[in-house]
Design a protein around this motif. Structure first.
Motif, mmCIF file in Angstrom:
data_model
loop_
_atom_site.group_PDB
_atom_site.id
_atom_site.type_symbol
_atom_site.label_atom_id
_atom_site.label_comp_id
_atom_site.label_asym_id
_atom_site.label_seq_id
_atom_site.Cartn_x
_atom_site.Cartn_y
_atom_site.Cartn_z
ATOM 1 N N GLU A 38 -3.978 6.132 -2.938
ATOM 2 C CA GLU A 38 -4.704 7.314 -2.452
ATOM 3 C C GLU A 38 -4.156 8.592 -3.093
ATOM 4 O O GLU A 38 -4.917 9.478 -3.479
ATOM 5 C CB GLU A 38 -4.608 7.441 -0.929
ATOM 6 N N LYS A 39 -2.855 8.685 -3.212
ATOM 7 C CA LYS A 39 -2.238 9.848 -3.829
ATOM 8 C C LYS A 39 -2.499 9.862 -5.328
ATOM 9 O O LYS A 39 -2.778 10.908 -5.908
ATOM 10 C CB LYS A 39 -0.735 9.879 -3.545
ATOM 11 N N LEU A 40 -2.389 8.692 -5.950
ATOM 12 C CA LEU A 40 -2.584 8.594 -7.394
ATOM 13 C C LEU A 40 -4.005 9.003 -7.795
ATOM 14 O O LEU A 40 -4.193 9.737 -8.775
ATOM 15 C CB LEU A 40 -2.309 7.155 -7.845
ATOM 16 N N TRP A 41 -5.020 8.547 -7.052
ATOM 17 C CA TRP A 41 -6.415 8.802 -7.416
ATOM 18 C C TRP A 41 -7.073 9.904 -6.605
ATOM 19 O O TRP A 41 -8.168 10.353 -6.963
ATOM 20 C CB TRP A 41 -7.228 7.513 -7.256
ATOM 21 N N GLY A 42 -6.453 10.335 -5.512
ATOM 22 C CA GLY A 42 -7.073 11.321 -4.612
ATOM 23 C C GLY A 42 -6.993 12.736 -5.119
ATOM 24 O O GLY A 42 -6.465 13.081 -6.120
ATOM 25 N N ASP B 38 0.766 3.583 -3.273
ATOM 26 C CA ASP B 38 0.157 4.850 -2.852
ATOM 27 C C ASP B 38 -1.032 5.257 -3.732
ATOM 28 O O ASP B 38 -1.068 6.343 -4.310
ATOM 29 C CB ASP B 38 1.217 5.948 -2.822
ATOM 30 N N ARG C 218 0.824 -1.212 0.000
ATOM 31 C CA ARG C 218 0.000 0.000 0.000
ATOM 32 C C ARG C 218 0.851 1.252 0.000
ATOM 33 O O ARG C 218 0.578 2.206 -0.730
ATOM 34 C CB ARG C 218 -0.932 -0.014 1.213
ATOM 35 N N SER C 219 1.906 1.271 0.793
ATOM 36 C CA SER C 219 2.758 2.464 0.815
ATOM 37 C C SER C 219 3.559 2.584 -0.481
ATOM 38 O O SER C 219 3.809 3.685 -0.959
ATOM 39 C CB SER C 219 3.664 2.473 2.039
#
Length: 105
Positions: free
Chosen positions: A101-105, A99, A95-96
């Motif tokens: 969340e960063k890619l799609w957030g 990442d 997960r880290s």
């Protein structure tokens, strides 16, 4: 189920299996493939696979056949594609590294 009902369903089922650090992402403006992504963590290979297996099984039981299910062989990252909702279940290291969340957030 519509996409919001499917999102609530998936969140409930992964919560049943004690998924950690659950993040939901609304990707309707970024993706033509899905409306929501859920990213969550499991504590071990077995936990990751149990979360994903339970979600896929419960979806079938509710009449929502998963369009895809990947990652059963290694348990670092399992993906359950429910169409309007895609669920990523990952161990912390994967997960880290990716990442999402960063890619799609």
């Amino acid at each position: 189920m519509d996409s919001k009902q499917l999102l609530a369903f998936a969140l409930d089922k992964i919560d049943d299996m004690k998924a950690r650090d659950v993040i939901q992402l609304d990707v309707t403006g970024s993706s033509d493939v899905t409306d929501y992504m859920i990213v969550c963590s499991g504590t071990s290979r077995r936990h990751v696979l149990s979360i994903a297996d339970n979600l896929a099984k419960e979806a079938r039981h509710a009449g929502e056949e998963p369009l895809g299910y990947e990652g059963q062989s290694d348990g670092e990252w399992a993906l359950v594609d429910l169409g309007d909702v895609i669920v990523h279940v990952m161990q912390d290291q994967a997960r880290s590294y990716y990442d999402l969340e960063k890619l799609w957030g």
